[in-house]
Structure formats: C-alpha cells, structure tokens
Design a protein around this motif. Structure first.
Motif, mmCIF file in Angstrom:
data_model
loop_
_atom_site.group_PDB
_atom_site.id
_atom_site.type_symbol
_atom_site.label_atom_id
_atom_site.label_comp_id
_atom_site.label_asym_id
_atom_site.label_seq_id
_atom_site.Cartn_x
_atom_site.Cartn_y
_atom_site.Cartn_z
ATOM 1 N N GLN A 134 0.852 -1.183 0.000
ATOM 2 C CA GLN A 134 0.000 0.000 0.000
ATOM 3 C C GLN A 134 0.888 1.233 0.000
ATOM 4 N N ASP A 178 -6.813 -5.116 -8.530
ATOM 5 C CA ASP A 178 -7.389 -3.855 -8.073
ATOM 6 C C ASP A 178 -6.290 -3.039 -7.423
ATOM 7 N N ASP A 227 -7.477 2.782 -4.129
ATOM 8 C CA ASP A 227 -8.011 2.642 -2.773
ATOM 9 C C ASP A 227 -8.346 4.012 -2.206
ATOM 10 N N HIS A 229 -10.263 6.269 0.773
ATOM 11 C CA HIS A 229 -10.632 6.089 2.174
ATOM 12 C C HIS A 229 -10.915 7.428 2.821
ATOM 13 N N HIS A 255 -12.537 2.419 4.257
ATOM 14 C CA HIS A 255 -12.028 2.242 2.896
ATOM 15 C C HIS A 255 -13.127 1.751 1.975
ATOM 16 N N ALA A 302 -11.143 -1.595 -2.968
ATOM 17 C CA ALA A 302 -10.210 -1.238 -4.043
ATOM 18 C C ALA A 302 -10.815 -1.627 -5.390
#
Length: 164
Positions: A38, A120, A123, A125, A130, A133
């Motif tokens: 991430q 995916d 993302d 949030h 979240h 994705a």
C-alpha cells in the motif's frame, strides 16, 4: 436523438482502448508494487496491489474457485452482447456508455482468464473507512452505466424517433 454519423467501429476502437488502458495500468502496478503493498498518495487515496477472485465488492470471493469460470462465462456473454449492441446505430452517449462498459468488462475478464483474479489498485478512504479497491476497468464500467442511466432518464417518454 443524436445518432452517430461516423462508422460504428469507432465505438469498438474506444472499447479496445479502454481495455488496453486497464491492462496497461494493472501491468504497471504489478511492476511497481508487491502483492498487498500500500502506497499512500494523499490523505484520502492509496495505491494498493490486491487480487480479487470475486466480483464487485468481493462478491463470491470465498466461493471456492468455481466463481472464476462463472464470471469468465458471464463476462464473455455480456461482452459479446455489448459488442453486438455497439455495432448497431444508436445515440452517441448510449454508444459511448456501451463502449465503456464493454472495454471495462474485457479488461477485467482478461485478468480472470490469465490469473483467475482481478487486479485492483485504487483505494479511496476517509476517516479510517475504505471503499473496496478497484481498477480502471471498474471505472469505465461505472461511467458507462451512468451514461446509460442518464440517456434513459433524460428523454421524455413522449419523445420517440420517427419511423423511416
């Protein structure tokens, strides 16, 4: 209604371009990130690398594997139907919506056919929550559906195309 004066094949070209852009972006993510990684981009957006064996919102993600083939067959059937619809003359925004849905569906079914899962990486949030994705194929599908809904509801039921 504004029917398209140019060859209907341009809509297939748009669908192909959308599918290729979707696949190129997924390939870029695969080359930049490791699975599960991430990367924060802003206070509300991350780039991530996840694989989704299910459908939207991970629907049927834990179904045991049969869903891969189900979603492939479904996507191929829907893509064939959309390709047929795009081939026939229709209003510009309707054709645009169908083309974007077709391109997004083809991009995602390519993932399913190759790896069994869809890549995916977008993302979003907010306050620790979240949104699931997603990818550019999903974006194209969503925009296409919005365009179809818009074309459906913007015309009065009394407006009909003259018969020739």
């Amino acid at each position: 209604m504004n029917f398209m004066p140019i060859s209907n094949w341009r809509w297939h070209g748009l669908a192909l371009s959308a599918a290729l852009l979707d696949q190129a972006s997924k390939s870029l993510i695969d080359g930049m990130l490791t699975l599960g990684e991430q990367v924060p981009v802003s206070s509300f957006f991350n780039l991530v690398y996840v694989l989704n064996p299910g459908a939207a919102f991970s629907f049927l993600a834990d179904a045991g594997g049969w869903q891969r083939y189900f979603f492939i067959v479904l996507a191929l059937f829907v893509s064939g139907w959309l390709a047929f619809l795009v081939k026939t003359p229709r209003p510009r925004y309707e054709a645009l919506g169908l083309s974007l849905i077709l391109g997004g569906a083809v991009g995602n079914v390519m993932d399913r056919m190759i790896t069994g899962k869809v890549v995916d990486f977008l993302d979003f949030h907010w306050n620790g929550m979240h949104w699931p994705a997603f990818n550019f194929g999903d974006v194209f599908i969503s925009i296409g559906v919005a365009l179809l809904l818009w074309t459906t509801f913007r015309e009065s039921p009394l407006q009909t195309e003259p018969k020739h």
